[in-house]
Every structure is written in structure tokens, then in C-alpha cells.
Design a protein around this motif. Structure first.
Motif: not given
Lengths: 465, 130, 60
Positions: A17, A19, A82, A229-230, A313, A336-337
Motif C-alpha cells: 500500500l 504511504k 492496515a 500502513e498508509e 482495509r 496501490r489500493t
């Protein structure tokens, strides 16, 4: 299936994921999910026990959530994943607990998302009515809200949560504007508290009963850690965003109560679906009415948006660990989702919205939240025992342990009792859902789960194991 | 030492079946309370209809300020009576209360017990190998 | 047929387009990328700084 032409892992870093988030996004995510509760939903506390009961519920449940925020900030500043509370449960309590916590998250958020979309639909219908069109079918708009927000979520987390931040800020500011507009510095001109506030109509049992919907003032603030996580610096951003969020909400909730109870008779307030809009209507200003209309819509959309983000998530994390089919553990190579989870939850949210069982859905959502707060109490007690302070680095350490945990447990028990008073049958059927799901997990799903890989944090062996 | 546990790989059909199972469970538990509810609702409607006739602000116990706000909201006494007389019944059925608490407590004990057993296995596999 | 009716149809249409966009994109991704790669993300496999081993500075 020809794998040779496909892009594969060889020579590439594993996918992850993105950042990109900062503490303000975390604040927006947390407050954004909740703030719709100040525009509608909190007022059912008034119905359950009268206006003063609502204020007591607002502060008692505020205390519950302060405990939640403190505990959660500590654990999630250390467990950066996440899955949020799901991952915490996996590392601290065990797999079955984790599966249940993951389900609480998905259910609470997906159902809340459905309720939010319904609010937008209802709002448009009443808007159309004011403009002279009586029978607007809200369904296409409900679907559009869910699909559009899912599409945003699918395309990337940064834009999604920046939009959330902006809408949440506007909705919060509009509450402040309404507060100033009622001239809170003088009684009897606009505000009529002395005439409208009555004794507790049901006595203290009504106060306890109102705790159930008191949850509505804050439900979802704990969703901040789903962004772990993001965010760029989780150890700092998550505690900052969460604690800032709970403070904002305590202010917003108290303002909301103060304005609404000073304008509306409690029996009306307790049963309307649009308390803040009605309050603005009584002020007789078309501008304020429009402002509340827009703010309610923004709050509902921001909430649905945050819910889609959090639910996907949690679903994704469970898929990644094979607690659920691993198909859902995929990440979109470009955006990246967790795109499959996002897509999967679209029809589910829509179907919840179309069941017509709004109060059932809301109670399911509230109870799932409550179950996860109960989990937090033994989570933090075990966490401090298995990894005492100093044995691992914590981004934030909450004070007065174990007082917050015990307070939280006591308040949870009280709120279960409140739910029993109002929705006993739903309570039992929700419990039977989680019991059946647990059995299914133990017998059917757990064999597919890798054992040691579940423990992904680089911590030392827990004490006592 | 125990050997490393290698889970089987699940095929696509199995994954679809499992996803569907969760969904069915959710919908069933959403619908279930409706069975209890339908009966209670019918009862309520009868009581309300009886009370709604011939209401005045005085009989509803509304003071001057409350009356004024009701009127500004566009309510007549008859219409407001529907909201004002809609009251909850908080009598507690001790058997149901006992049953409900037993279910909740039992559920958490079950969760903690099974989790603890699975957790020991995870920790053993993770740390005994290193 | 009023403005609101038309808005309703527009909403249905937009929903359908967005949903179709996501579905097509998801299928395209599946056909272009290997499943192993799509599912290669692992919890806790980023910089050790964020996980409390090292004092963190600037995250990723």
C-alpha cells in the motif's frame, strides 16, 4: 492461463500500500466517519431518556471513547498494519479473536456506510420536496453515493482522504456557525432551554437506555488505525490524529446537544431524522437552512467514504492472512489500493441500504463497535503483561493503566444492558451471528491459515508463552 | 519440536463458497429479529390510535414555550400527540436478561479459550524455529 | 418528466459507468499481472523503523 506474458514477482519488490498520509488525514478519517452522527442519529438518545439523559450519555460515552482512543493509540502506534484492531488481536490475543474483530470492523463500517448513503438519499428527497417535487425516488442517489465513493477509494487513498478532510472540516465549521447563530451568550432570545428542558421522563433507567445511541456521537473514531500502513509516520500520526479527533468530537457533540435542546421540544427532537436541519429551520434563516442541508450531506458522504476505506482495509487484511478467501488480499499494481475488497463491498453496502431495515442495520453496527471495545479491554491488559513497557518501542504510552481498561469494560457492560432494553432480540441475533461465524472459522477456515506467518511484528517472544 | 504447518491451497470455487457463506449468515441475522418485531409493532399501533383522538396542548402537558416551538415546526396538537405519546416500555424480563448475559459472557469465554490455544501454536511455530 | 426525474436517470447511468469501469479495470489487472505478484504484500514487511525496532524518523 499463460503466465509467461504476465508481470510477475521475479526481480520486483513485493507490492505494498502507498504511504502518503499525514496526521490531518488521520484526523479527517476518524472525525469524518463520526461527524454525521451529530447531524442525525445522536438525537435518538433524547427519545430514549429525555434531553438531560442525552447530555449524560454524551459525556459518559465520551469517557468510554476517550478510553478507547487512549488504549487504541498505544497499541496501534506499535502494531502498524492496515488491519488495525484485527492485526492487534492477531498478535496479542489469538486467531479466533482476530477473526471476530475483523468481522466487527467490516460489519460496523459497511452497515454504517449503508446508513450514510440512505441519509443522503433522504436529504435529497426532502430537498426535492421543498423545491416542489414531492415523490423523488432516492434509490439511484443512494447507489451513486456508494459507487462513486468506492470508485474514489479504488483510484487511490490520497485523493480519497484529502476529500474526506475537506468535507469534514466544512461540516465541523458549519456546526460552529450554527452555534454562533443561536446567540449562546443569552438565554430566552433564540435559545429556550428554561422552557424546553424537562425532568427525566423515564427516570434513570431512561438514562441507561440512552447510552445505546450515545455511541452514535462517536462511533468510528477508532477507525483511524486502519490507515496505519498508509501514513508516512504511523507512530506519530495515529496517536495525534486519534486524540485530536476525540477532542473535536467531544466539543462537537456538546455544541450539538446545546443548540438542538434549546430549540426543539424533546419529543420532537427524539424522533426526527434531521435534527440540525430542523433547528436551522426554526431560526427562520434560509441561509442557515441551506448550510445545514449541505453540511449534513457532506458529513454523510465523508462518513460513507471513511467507512468504505476502513471496511475494505479490514477485509483485505483478513484475505491477506487467508482468514477469508485469499483472493481479497490483492493490491492494485497502479493505484496501490486493496481494490478487490473495495469492489466486493459495493453490492453489500447497497444491499444493506435497500433492505429497509435501517434501525436493524444501525443496531448491528453499534453492537459490532461495542464488541470491539470490549475486546480492547483484554487486549491492552494482555499487551502490557506480555510486552511490558520498555521491552518494545511504543509510539505512545497511555497513562493510568489499567484504569482506562477497567472503566471501558464497565461502560461496555452498561451499554450492552442499554441495548438489551431497546433491542433485545437484535442483540441476541447479532450474537448468534458471531457465534456461528466463529464456529465456521474454527472448523472450516483456520486450516487454510499459515501459522507462524500471522505473527509479523518484529517483537521478542511474549512473556509467559 | 512440531513440524511447520503447511496449509492446503484453496481453489477458486471454495473461495466463492466461503464468501457466500459469510454473506448468508449476515443476512439471516439481520432478518431474524423481524420475526419478533412484527408482533410487537401491531400491538403498538392499536394503543397509539386510541390515544391520538382529542388532544390539546394542555392535555399533552406542553408549556407555553414548548407549544410555540411545536407550532413553528408546523404541528397541531393531534399531530404532536403521535410523537408525545409514543413511549418506551422499560420493564425488564429477568429470564431474558439472564439468557442474554450468559450468551455474551459465554461467547467471550469461548473466544478467549480457543484463541489462546491457537495462539500458543502460532508462538511455538514462530519462535521455536529461530 | 421533470428535472429530478432526469437527475435520477443520470445517477443510475453514472453508477453503472463507474461500476463497469472498476470491473473492467479489475479484470484487466488480473489478465496483465500474475496473481502471486498482486498478493505479494506482507504485513510488517516495510521499513523496520515504523515497527518500533528503531526509533522512527520520517517513516518510510
Amino acid at each position: 492461463m499463460t503466465a509467461r506474458s504476465k508481470i510477475t514477482t521475479t526481480g520486483k519488490k513485493p507490492i505494498a500500500l502507498l504511504k502518503v498520509l499525514n496526521p490531518f488525514h488521520v484526523w479527517g478519517l476518524g472525525v469524518g466517519i463520526v461527524l454525521v452522527g451529530e447531524f442525525m442519529g445522536w438525537n435518538f438518545t433524547v427519545d430514549k431518556g429525555g434531553a438531560y439523559a442525552s447530555l449524560i450519555a454524551c459525556w459518559v460515552i465520551g469517557l468510554l471513547y476517550t478510553c478507547v482512543a487512549m488504549i487504541d493509540s498505544e497499541v496501534s502506534s506499535t502494531v502498524v498494519a492496515a488491519g488495525g484492531q484485527y492485526t492487534q488481536a492477531k498478535h496479542i490475543v489469538g486467531p479466533l479473536m482476530a477473526f471476530n474483530v475483523g468481522l466487527y470492523l467490516v460489519m460496523a463500517y459497511t452497515m454504517l456506510c449503508a446508513a450514510d448513503a440512505l441519509v443522503v438519499g433522504d436529504l435529497l428527497r426532502s430537498g426535492a420536496k421543498v423545491m416542489g417535487f414531492a415523490h423523488l425516488d432516492p434509490r439511484p442517489f443512494v447507489v451513486l453515493v456508494v459507487v462513486f465513493l468506492s470508485w474514489l477509494n479504488y483510484r487511490g487513498v490520497f485523493v480519497t482522504l484529502t476529500l474526506n478532510l475537506v468535507m469534514t472540516l466544512l461540516a465541523f465549521v458549519s456546526l460552529l456557525v450554527l452555534f454562533v447563530a443561536v446567540e449562546p451568550w443569552q438565554q430566552g432570545v433564540v435559545l429556550q432551554h428554561q422552557g424546553l428542558l424537562t425532568d427525566l421522563p423515564y427516570g434513570w433507567i431512561g438514562v441507561i437506555a440512552s447510552l445505546q445511541f450515545g455511541i452514535w456521537y462517536y462511533l468510528g473514531i477508532e477507525g483511524t488505525c486502519q490507515a496505519a500502513e498508509e501514513v508516512r509516520s504511523a507512530g506519530r500520526a495515529i496517536p495525534l490524529g486519534t486524540m485530536g479527533g476525540i477532542m473535536t468530537l467531544l466539543v462537537a457533540a456538546t455544541i450539538t446537544w446545546f443548540v438542538a435542546t434549546g430549540l426543539l421540544p424533546w419529543q420532537y427532537l427524539g424522533q426526527t431524522y434531521t435534527p440540525m436541519y430542523d433547528a436551522a429551520t426554526l431560526l427562520g434563516s434560509a441561509k442557515l437552512q441551506l448550510l445545514m442541508f449541505v453540511a449534513t450531506a457532506f458529513a454523510a458522504i465523508a462518513s460513507a467514504n471513511g467507512c468504505i476505506n476502513d471496511a475494505s482495509r479490514a477485509w483485505f487484511s483478513m484475505g491477506r492472512d487467508r482468514y477469508l478467501p485469499e483472493f481479497f488480499g490483492a493490491i492494485h499494481p497502479k493505484y496501490r489500493t486493496p481494490y478487490r475488497s473495495i469492489l466486493f463491498l459495493v453490492p453489500i453496502a447497497v444491499s444493506f441500504a435497500f433492505t429497509g431495515l435501517l434501525d436493524q442495520v444501525i443496531t448491528f453496527s453499534i453492537l459490532s463497535g461495542l464488541l470491539s471495545y470490549t475486546f480492547m479491554t483484554f487486549n491492552i491488559i494482555k499487551f502490557r503483561r506480555m510486552w511490558p513497557l520498555g521491552s518494545i518501542h511504543r509510539g505512545y504510552e497511555h497513562p493510568f493503566h489499567p484504569l482506562p481498561a477497567l472503566t471501558l469494560l464497565a461502560l461496555c457492560c452498561l451499554t450492552y444492558f442499554a441495548t438489551f432494553l431497546g433491542y433485545g432480540a437484535t442483540l441476541l441475533s447479532v450474537m448468534s451471528f458471531y457465534i456461528l461465524a466463529s464456529l465456521w472459522f474454527v472448523l472450516r477456515r483456520y486450516p487454510y491459515v499459515r501459522r507462524a506467518e500471522q505473527f509479523s511484528m518484529p517483537w521478542p517472544r511474549p512473556r509467559g508463552y | 519440536m512440531k513440524r511447520h504447518y503447511v496449509p492446503p491451497k484453496q481453489g477458486m470455487l471454495g473461495q466463492i463458497v466461503d464468501t457466500a457463506t459469510v454473506l448468508v449468515l449476515v443476512y439471516v441475522s439481520l432478518m431474524l429479529p423481524l420475526l419478533f418485531k412484527a408482533a410487537a409493532k401491531a400491538e403498538n399501533a392499536v394503543v397509539q390510535a386510541a390515544v391520538a383522538v382529542q388532544a390539546t396542548w394542555e392535555s399533552l402537558g406542553q408549556n407555553a414555550i414548548q407549544q410555540e416551538q411545536w407550532i413553528r415546526l408546523g404541528y397541531s396538537p393531534e399531530k404532536a400527540a403521535m410523537l408525545i405519546n409514543n413511549r418506551f416500555d422499560y420493564t425488564i424480563d429477568p429470564v431474558m436478561l439472564g439468557l442474554t448475559s450468559a450468551v455474551i459472557i459465554g461467547y467471550f469465554i469461548f473466544l478467549l479459550k480457543v484463541s489462546a490455544k491457537q495462539y500458543r501454536e502460532v508462538i511455538a511455530e514462530k519462535f521455536d524455529q529461530e | 418528466m421533470s428535472l429530478w426525474n432526469i437527475l435520477g436517470y443520470v445517477a443510475w447511468g453514472l453508477s453503472a459507468i463507474l461500476l463497469a469501469w472498476m470491473l473492467v479495470d479489475a479484470l484487466l489487472v488480473s489478465s496483465q499481472y500474475d496473481e502471486e505478484y498482486l498478493m505479494s504484500s506482507r504485513e510488517g514487511r516495510e521499513s523496520p523503523a515504523v515497527h518500533g525496532v528503531l526509533p522512527e524518523e520520517g517513516g518510510a
